[in-house]
Each structure stands twice: as C-alpha cells, then as structure tokens.
Motif scaffolding. Sequence first.
Motif, PDB file in Angstrom:
ATOM      1  N   GLU A   1      36.345  36.074  32.289  1.00 51.03           N
ATOM      2  CA  GLU A   1      35.693  34.807  32.630  1.00 51.03           C
ATOM      3  C   GLU A   1      34.982  34.894  33.978  1.00 51.03           C
ATOM      4  OE1 GLU A   1      39.175  32.438  30.174  1.00 51.03           O
ATOM      5  OE2 GLU A   1      39.232  32.463  32.368  1.00 51.03           O
ATOM      6  N   ARG A   2      35.657  35.487  34.964  1.00 51.69           N
ATOM      7  CA  ARG A   2      35.047  35.618  36.296  1.00 51.69           C
ATOM      8  C   ARG A   2      33.791  36.483  36.246  1.00 51.69           C
ATOM      9  NH1 ARG A   2      39.031  37.671  38.691  1.00 51.69           N
ATOM     10  NH2 ARG A   2      38.356  39.831  38.644  1.00 51.69           N
ATOM     11  N   ARG A   3      33.880  37.621  35.563  1.00 53.59           N
ATOM     12  CA  ARG A   3      32.727  38.518  35.491  1.00 53.59           C
ATOM     13  C   ARG A   3      31.573  37.896  34.711  1.00 53.59           C
ATOM     14  NH1 ARG A   3      35.800  44.280  34.486  1.00 53.59           N
ATOM     15  NH2 ARG A   3      36.539  44.517  36.629  1.00 53.59           N
ATOM     16  N   LEU A   4      31.883  37.221  33.628  1.00 59.25           N
ATOM     17  CA  LEU A   4      30.830  36.571  32.842  1.00 59.25           C
ATOM     18  C   LEU A   4      30.114  35.514  33.675  1.00 59.25           C
ATOM     19  CD1 LEU A   4      29.342  36.031  30.158  1.00 59.25           C
ATOM     20  CD2 LEU A   4      31.251  34.517  29.527  1.00 59.25           C
ATOM     21  N   LEU A   5      30.884  34.695  34.364  1.00 59.52           N
ATOM     22  CA  LEU A   5      30.273  33.616  35.157  1.00 59.52           C
ATOM     23  C   LEU A   5      29.495  34.159  36.355  1.00 59.52           C
ATOM     24  CD1 LEU A   5      30.091  30.489  35.330  1.00 59.52           C
ATOM     25  CD2 LEU A   5      31.972  30.617  36.952  1.00 59.52           C
ATOM     26  N   ARG A   6      30.120  35.049  37.108  1.00 60.46           N
ATOM     27  CA  ARG A   6      29.496  35.506  38.356  1.00 60.46           C
ATOM     28  C   ARG A   6      28.403  36.559  38.154  1.00 60.46           C
ATOM     29  NH1 ARG A   6      34.607  35.955  42.500  1.00 60.46           N
ATOM     30  NH2 ARG A   6      34.981  33.733  42.683  1.00 60.46           N
ATOM     31  N   ALA A   7      28.596  37.461  37.211  1.00 60.16           N
ATOM     32  CA  ALA A   7      27.647  38.578  37.079  1.00 60.16           C
ATOM     33  C   ALA A   7      26.519  38.299  36.094  1.00 60.16           C
ATOM     34  CB  ALA A   7      28.393  39.845  36.650  1.00 60.16           C
ATOM     35  N   ILE A   8      26.738  37.379  35.160  1.00 61.99           N
ATOM     36  CA  ILE A   8      25.704  37.121  34.150  1.00 61.99           C
ATOM     37  C   ILE A   8      25.194  35.685  34.222  1.00 61.99           C
ATOM     38  CG2 ILE A   8      25.204  37.029  31.661  1.00 61.99           C
ATOM     39  CD1 ILE A   8      27.281  39.336  31.370  1.00 61.99           C
ATOM     40  N   MET A   9      26.089  34.727  34.088  1.00 64.18           N
ATOM     41  CA  MET A   9      25.654  33.340  33.959  1.00 64.18           C
ATOM     42  C   MET A   9      25.022  32.775  35.228  1.00 64.18           C
ATOM     43  SD  MET A   9      28.793  31.882  31.663  1.00 64.18           S
ATOM     44  CE  MET A   9      28.250  30.181  31.763  1.00 64.18           C
ATOM     45  N   ASN A  10      25.666  32.969  36.374  1.00 64.02           N
ATOM     46  CA  ASN A  10      25.099  32.417  37.617  1.00 64.02           C
ATOM     47  C   ASN A  10      23.724  33.009  37.927  1.00 64.02           C
ATOM     48  OD1 ASN A  10      27.259  30.698  38.006  1.00 64.02           O
ATOM     49  ND2 ASN A  10      28.255  31.974  39.525  1.00 64.02           N
TER      50      ASN A  10
END
Length: 150
Positions: free
Chosen positions: A55-64
Amino acid sequence: MTIPALAGLYPWTKALHLIAVFAWVAGLFYLPRLYVYHSAAPAGGEPSETFKVMERRLLRAIMNPAMIAAWILGITLVLTPGVVDWRAGWWHGKAAGFLAMTAFHMHLAVARKGFERDERPKTERYWRIANEAPTLLLILIVVMVIVKPF
C-alpha cells in the motif's frame, strides 16, 4: 488566460496527461482492493505487514507522482489556446470528477496511515463499495471530455 507557446506542445502534453491519468486511475482501482484484503487480515502479523508495504509503495511511488503529473499536465492543457471553450458546460462536469477523484485519493492516503498503525479505519464491505468510486468518476470524466453533452 492562455499561453500561445503551448499550442505546439499540445499533442505531447495531451499524451503525457493521459499516461499520468491512466497510472493514477490504475492505482485508484487497486488500492481499495488491497484495503479489502488488508481489512480481513489479522492486525500486526503476516500478511498484514506485506499489505502495508504494498500500500505504501503503491501510494507513494505510483499514485502520488501520477496524480501530481496529471494535475500539472491538465493545467497545462487548460492554458493551451483552443483546448477549453469556457462557455461550454462539459468542463464543469470534468472538474467535478477530477476534484472528487483527488478527494478520494486523499481519503485513501489517510486510510493507509490507519492501516499502518494496525487500525481498521473502515470495514471490508466499505472498501468493496468504495472500490467502485474510481470507475464511476472515470466514466463521468471520459463522457464529459469525449461526448461533451453540454
């Protein structure tokens, strides 16, 4: 206000904007699904810890980054001459859609922090229903931009 120098960059700006939106929406489709599974996992152990990393990697590295790029490129398109007819109403619908999508993104980010603390901010059922929101917003935005119903 438009910036005439942007007209020559229009095809590239539009292409990059769409790529950023696709990446952002893919994350908006996937993160609530991870929350469904995370809600069902026991707090503190595996697989909860794995979900936290995902969840952290998806949000910080892709979604944001994708959301920021979509916003910057979208504003660039708005500043490009001839792209938006401010007298037409379709852009109001699109604006409502992307503002709601941004608010949903922020809601997911706040929920991620709750999961990080081993809290369960909402139920599994809530996340199953919330998982449909990006689809509805995407439909609204695409119809407004392509069909321009008003």
